[in-house]
Design a protein around this motif. Structure first.
Motif, PDB file in Angstrom:
ATOM      1  N   ASP A  32      33.063  61.299  35.641  1.00 48.59           N
ATOM      2  CA  ASP A  32      32.877  61.944  36.944  1.00 48.59           C
ATOM      3  C   ASP A  32      33.400  61.129  38.117  1.00 48.59           C
ATOM      4  O   ASP A  32      33.406  61.609  39.249  1.00 48.59           O
ATOM      5  CB  ASP A  32      31.376  62.196  37.194  1.00 48.59           C
ATOM      6  CG  ASP A  32      30.774  63.179  36.214  1.00 48.59           C
ATOM      7  OD1 ASP A  32      31.515  64.052  35.732  1.00 48.59           O
ATOM      8  OD2 ASP A  32      29.567  63.061  35.934  1.00 48.59           O
ATOM      9  N   THR A  33      33.817  59.897  37.852  1.00 46.94           N
ATOM     10  CA  THR A  33      34.078  58.940  38.934  1.00 46.94           C
ATOM     11  C   THR A  33      35.518  58.468  38.928  1.00 46.94           C
ATOM     12  O   THR A  33      36.108  58.222  37.872  1.00 46.94           O
ATOM     13  CB  THR A  33      33.141  57.721  38.792  1.00 46.94           C
ATOM     14  OG1 THR A  33      31.791  58.177  38.752  1.00 46.94           O
ATOM     15  CG2 THR A  33      33.321  56.753  39.949  1.00 46.94           C
ATOM     16  N   ILE A  34      36.077  58.310  40.137  1.00 44.41           N
ATOM     17  CA  ILE A  34      37.423  57.741  40.266  1.00 44.41           C
ATOM     18  C   ILE A  34      37.390  56.611  41.292  1.00 44.41           C
ATOM     19  O   ILE A  34      36.727  56.722  42.330  1.00 44.41           O
ATOM     20  CB  ILE A  34      38.456  58.822  40.674  1.00 44.41           C
ATOM     21  CG1 ILE A  34      39.871  58.226  40.672  1.00 44.41           C
ATOM     22  CG2 ILE A  34      38.127  59.448  42.033  1.00 44.41           C
ATOM     23  CD1 ILE A  34      40.983  59.249  40.772  1.00 44.41           C
ATOM     24  N   PHE A  35      38.054  55.520  40.973  1.00 46.31           N
ATOM     25  CA  PHE A  35      38.182  54.397  41.903  1.00 46.31           C
ATOM     26  C   PHE A  35      39.507  54.552  42.638  1.00 46.31           C
ATOM     27  O   PHE A  35      40.583  54.473  42.042  1.00 46.31           O
ATOM     28  CB  PHE A  35      38.101  53.077  41.139  1.00 46.31           C
ATOM     29  CG  PHE A  35      36.744  52.824  40.558  1.00 46.31           C
ATOM     30  CD1 PHE A  35      35.772  52.171  41.294  1.00 46.31           C
ATOM     31  CD2 PHE A  35      36.418  53.270  39.281  1.00 46.31           C
ATOM     32  CE1 PHE A  35      34.505  51.953  40.777  1.00 46.31           C
ATOM     33  CE2 PHE A  35      35.156  53.061  38.745  1.00 46.31           C
ATOM     34  CZ  PHE A  35      34.192  52.407  39.497  1.00 46.31           C
ATOM     35  N   LEU A  36      39.411  54.811  43.920  1.00 44.71           N
ATOM     36  CA  LEU A  36      40.581  55.131  44.731  1.00 44.71           C
ATOM     37  C   LEU A  36      41.521  53.932  44.853  1.00 44.71           C
ATOM     38  O   LEU A  36      41.080  52.789  44.982  1.00 44.71           O
ATOM     39  CB  LEU A  36      40.148  55.575  46.124  1.00 44.71           C
ATOM     40  CG  LEU A  36      39.294  56.853  46.187  1.00 44.71           C
ATOM     41  CD1 LEU A  36      38.742  57.060  47.595  1.00 44.71           C
ATOM     42  CD2 LEU A  36      40.108  58.058  45.752  1.00 44.71           C
ATOM     43  N   LEU A  37      42.816  54.215  44.834  1.00 46.23           N
ATOM     44  CA  LEU A  37      43.856  53.211  45.079  1.00 46.23           C
ATOM     45  C   LEU A  37      44.668  53.674  46.281  1.00 46.23           C
ATOM     46  O   LEU A  37      45.728  54.289  46.145  1.00 46.23           O
ATOM     47  CB  LEU A  37      44.742  53.034  43.837  1.00 46.23           C
ATOM     48  CG  LEU A  37      44.107  52.289  42.663  1.00 46.23           C
ATOM     49  CD1 LEU A  37      45.009  52.349  41.433  1.00 46.23           C
ATOM     50  CD2 LEU A  37      43.823  50.832  43.034  1.00 46.23           C
ATOM     51  N   LYS A  71      43.897  44.636  42.884  1.00 40.18           N
ATOM     52  CA  LYS A  71      43.438  43.542  42.033  1.00 40.18           C
ATOM     53  C   LYS A  71      42.013  43.783  41.555  1.00 40.18           C
ATOM     54  O   LYS A  71      41.676  43.536  40.390  1.00 40.18           O
ATOM     55  CB  LYS A  71      43.532  42.211  42.790  1.00 40.18           C
ATOM     56  CG  LYS A  71      43.111  41.014  41.950  1.00 40.18           C
ATOM     57  CD  LYS A  71      43.987  40.863  40.705  1.00 40.18           C
ATOM     58  CE  LYS A  71      43.542  39.705  39.847  1.00 40.18           C
ATOM     59  NZ  LYS A  71      44.322  39.610  38.597  1.00 40.18           N
ATOM     60  N   LEU A  72      41.157  44.268  42.446  1.00 40.59           N
ATOM     61  CA  LEU A  72      39.765  44.516  42.073  1.00 40.59           C
ATOM     62  C   LEU A  72      39.658  45.634  41.043  1.00 40.59           C
ATOM     63  O   LEU A  72      38.847  45.558  40.117  1.00 40.59           O
ATOM     64  CB  LEU A  72      38.947  44.853  43.322  1.00 40.59           C
ATOM     65  CG  LEU A  72      38.700  43.694  44.288  1.00 40.59           C
ATOM     66  CD1 LEU A  72      38.047  44.189  45.571  1.00 40.59           C
ATOM     67  CD2 LEU A  72      37.847  42.611  43.645  1.00 40.59           C
ATOM     68  N   VAL A  73      40.481  46.678  41.177  1.00 38.37           N
ATOM     69  CA  VAL A  73      40.458  47.757  40.198  1.00 38.37           C
ATOM     70  C   VAL A  73      41.005  47.267  38.853  1.00 38.37           C
ATOM     71  O   VAL A  73      40.520  47.661  37.785  1.00 38.37           O
ATOM     72  CB  VAL A  73      41.234  48.988  40.707  1.00 38.37           C
ATOM     73  CG1 VAL A  73      41.352  50.057  39.610  1.00 38.37           C
ATOM     74  CG2 VAL A  73      40.536  49.588  41.928  1.00 38.37           C
ATOM     75  N   GLU A  74      42.002  46.379  38.898  1.00 35.33           N
ATOM     76  CA  GLU A  74      42.494  45.769  37.653  1.00 35.33           C
ATOM     77  C   GLU A  74      41.376  44.983  36.965  1.00 35.33           C
ATOM     78  O   GLU A  74      41.208  45.058  35.744  1.00 35.33           O
ATOM     79  CB  GLU A  74      43.660  44.821  37.960  1.00 35.33           C
ATOM     80  CG  GLU A  74      44.982  45.505  38.268  1.00 35.33           C
ATOM     81  CD  GLU A  74      46.055  44.484  38.640  1.00 35.33           C
ATOM     82  OE1 GLU A  74      45.854  43.284  38.355  1.00 35.33           O
ATOM     83  OE2 GLU A  74      47.075  44.886  39.226  1.00 35.33           O
ATOM     84  N   MET A  75      40.628  44.213  37.747  1.00 34.41           N
ATOM     85  CA  MET A  75      39.506  43.453  37.191  1.00 34.41           C
ATOM     86  C   MET A  75      38.437  44.387  36.640  1.00 34.41           C
ATOM     87  O   MET A  75      37.856  44.135  35.590  1.00 34.41           O
ATOM     88  CB  MET A  75      38.921  42.534  38.270  1.00 34.41           C
ATOM     89  CG  MET A  75      39.834  41.406  38.684  1.00 34.41           C
ATOM     90  SD  MET A  75      39.211  40.479  40.112  1.00 34.41           S
ATOM     91  CE  MET A  75      37.715  39.748  39.427  1.00 34.41           C
ATOM     92  N   LEU A  76      38.216  45.472  37.343  1.00 35.11           N
ATOM     93  CA  LEU A  76      37.246  46.458  36.894  1.00 35.11           C
ATOM     94  C   LEU A  76      37.680  47.066  35.561  1.00 35.11           C
ATOM     95  O   LEU A  76      36.876  47.222  34.636  1.00 35.11           O
ATOM     96  CB  LEU A  76      37.085  47.535  37.962  1.00 35.11           C
ATOM     97  CG  LEU A  76      35.918  48.503  37.814  1.00 35.11           C
ATOM     98  CD1 LEU A  76      35.401  48.909  39.188  1.00 35.11           C
ATOM     99  CD2 LEU A  76      36.315  49.754  37.045  1.00 35.11           C
ATOM    100  N   ASP A  77      38.966  47.383  35.459  1.00 37.26           N
ATOM    101  CA  ASP A  77      39.490  47.953  34.220  1.00 37.26           C
ATOM    102  C   ASP A  77      39.351  46.957  33.063  1.00 37.26           C
ATOM    103  O   ASP A  77      38.988  47.330  31.939  1.00 37.26           O
ATOM    104  CB  ASP A  77      40.960  48.337  34.405  1.00 37.26           C
ATOM    105  CG  ASP A  77      41.535  49.001  33.169  1.00 37.26           C
ATOM    106  OD1 ASP A  77      41.038  50.069  32.771  1.00 37.26           O
ATOM    107  OD2 ASP A  77      42.500  48.449  32.596  1.00 37.26           O
ATOM    108  N   GLU A  78      39.634  45.685  33.357  1.00 37.89           N
ATOM    109  CA  GLU A  78      39.490  44.637  32.340  1.00 37.89           C
ATOM    110  C   GLU A  78      38.043  44.521  31.885  1.00 37.89           C
ATOM    111  O   GLU A  78      37.750  44.400  30.687  1.00 37.89           O
ATOM    112  CB  GLU A  78      39.971  43.301  32.913  1.00 37.89           C
ATOM    113  CG  GLU A  78      39.903  42.137  31.952  1.00 37.89           C
ATOM    114  CD  GLU A  78      40.313  40.819  32.600  1.00 37.89           C
ATOM    115  OE1 GLU A  78      39.924  39.762  32.069  1.00 37.89           O
ATOM    116  OE2 GLU A  78      41.014  40.851  33.645  1.00 37.89           O
ATOM    117  N   PHE A  79      37.111  44.569  32.852  1.00 40.11           N
ATOM    118  CA  PHE A  79      35.683  44.479  32.544  1.00 40.11           C
ATOM    119  C   PHE A  79      35.254  45.674  31.683  1.00 40.11           C
ATOM    120  O   PHE A  79      34.537  45.508  30.690  1.00 40.11           O
ATOM    121  CB  PHE A  79      34.874  44.448  33.846  1.00 40.11           C
ATOM    122  CG  PHE A  79      33.409  44.232  33.656  1.00 40.11           C
ATOM    123  CD1 PHE A  79      32.875  42.953  33.645  1.00 40.11           C
ATOM    124  CD2 PHE A  79      32.544  45.307  33.481  1.00 40.11           C
ATOM    125  CE1 PHE A  79      31.521  42.736  33.460  1.00 40.11           C
ATOM    126  CE2 PHE A  79      31.186  45.106  33.289  1.00 40.11           C
ATOM    127  CZ  PHE A  79      30.673  43.815  33.287  1.00 40.11           C
TER     128      PHE A  79
END
Length: 340
Positions: A86-91, A101-109
């Motif tokens: 249901d959620t999208i992290f906007l770029l 960079k933060l979304v990349e880290m989030l994806d890695e996590f």
């Protein structure tokens, strides 16, 4: 001096390691020596401050974990994968900026936790839109991004009718910049940002003197304590006088000193940064009218700069006093933090 130097080194030693930059104790000492007789004082006071305001890479990953835990609790989802449906992290920022960079880290996590990438959930219909970033200072970047996004694809009506929701989650937020942007976005988008957009920050810089008992966890000098050269510099600024109220504090504010080691040391430290900053700017042939000794600021504001004290492992905001990052061709100044 060695104790202070060691404390600073242990705090900031991972600064831009990902870019092949490694701060040494010798480098910190060279930076401090440029303050002459005040070198030991600057080191000692900065050692007291920096442990409060430096975000290491390890802490950055902790921020990611906190964000995901908060969202799962907020949206009452049982796991990360259900959340991502249901959620999208906007770029919305340009590539290379902190948001990417933060979304990349989030994806890695997320991948380490679930074995799945965020992109695998892109085609699911989205109701929750999340804008993450490291620092809101003046807030102009975030404000510009959100105004464009809210005004496109009927997002404004959908937010008003609570068909979708928007959350802004930051590592650090400045109270004054946030207040300006809430007003600006509300006015330009026609929505009640305070009630319809959830804005959170892990660390809050209280630089709004209109608030009750603000911490003022920044460098904001007392006007009457400025040196003669600083007074002359300030008087010569070609900016709107009415905004000068945002650049100085009264002697009794903050009511309790928690950020600096003492009220007296705050005054001394602030004036050292102002005087050295003016010295650096005076040695440069051209300086934009937005560049002030205490960091970049809206050029119409007649202030000495924002005075921000907040640093991450990735970069140093240019709203910080210029003694931390000033690196100009023809100037011999050695910055503590080399900016990207």
């Amino acid at each position: 001096m060695n104790d202070s130097l060691n404390q600073i080194y242990e705090t900031i030693k991972d600064y831009r390691n990902d870019d092949g930059i490694y701060i040494t104790k010798e480098h910190i000492q060279k930076w401090a020596n440029q303050f002459g007789d005040d070198a030991e004082f600057v080191l000692k006071e900065f050692a007291h401050i920096v442990k409060q305001v430096y975000v290491s890479k390890k802490a950055g990953y902790k921020y990611i974990e906190v964000v995901l835990n908060f969202l799962q609790k907020e949206y009452k989802t049982t796991n990360i994968m259900t959340l991502l449906c249901d959620t999208i992290f906007l770029l919305l920022q340009k590539k290379g900026k902190s948001q990417h960079k933060l979304v990349e880290m989030l994806d890695e996590f997320v991948f380490n936790k679930t074995g799945h990438h965020i992109s695998e959930y892109d085609n699911y219909p989205k109701r929750h839109f999340i804008y993450i970033d490291d620092v809101l200072a003046s807030g102009k970047t975030i404000g510009d991004d959100l105004i464009l996004w809210i005004n496109e694809d009927d997002h404004c009506n959908k937010i008003n009718n609570k068909l979708i929701d928007l959350k802004v989650i930051l590592i650090c937020s400045h109270s004054l910049g946030l207040a300006f942007q809430i007003y600006r976005i509300s006015k330009q988008c026609g929505i009640d940002v305070k009630n319809l957009v959830d804005i959170r920050a892990c660390y809050r810089i209280e630089n709004n003197t209109k608030e009750y008992a603000p911490k003022l966890n920044i460098a904001m000098p007392i006007k009457n304590y400025l040196s003669q050269s600083a007074r002359e510099y300030f008087d010569a600024l070609q900016a709107d006088e009415k905004y000068s109220k945002y650049g100085f504090r009264n002697e009794n504010v903050p009511s309790q000193e928690d950020f600096f080691s003492s009220k007296e040391n705050r005054i001394k430290y602030e004036n050292i940064l102002v005087n050295k900053g003016i010295e650096l700017l005076s040695a440069t042939s051209y300086v934009g009218d937005y560049t002030r000794p205490l960091g970049l600021v809206n050029p119409k504001y007649k202030t000495l700069g924002m005075g921000t004290h907040f640093f991450t492992w990735r970069n140093v905001p240019n709203n910080c006093p210029i003694v931390f990052w000033w690196e100009v061709s023809g100037c011999s100044w050695i910055p503590l933090f080399t900016k990207k």
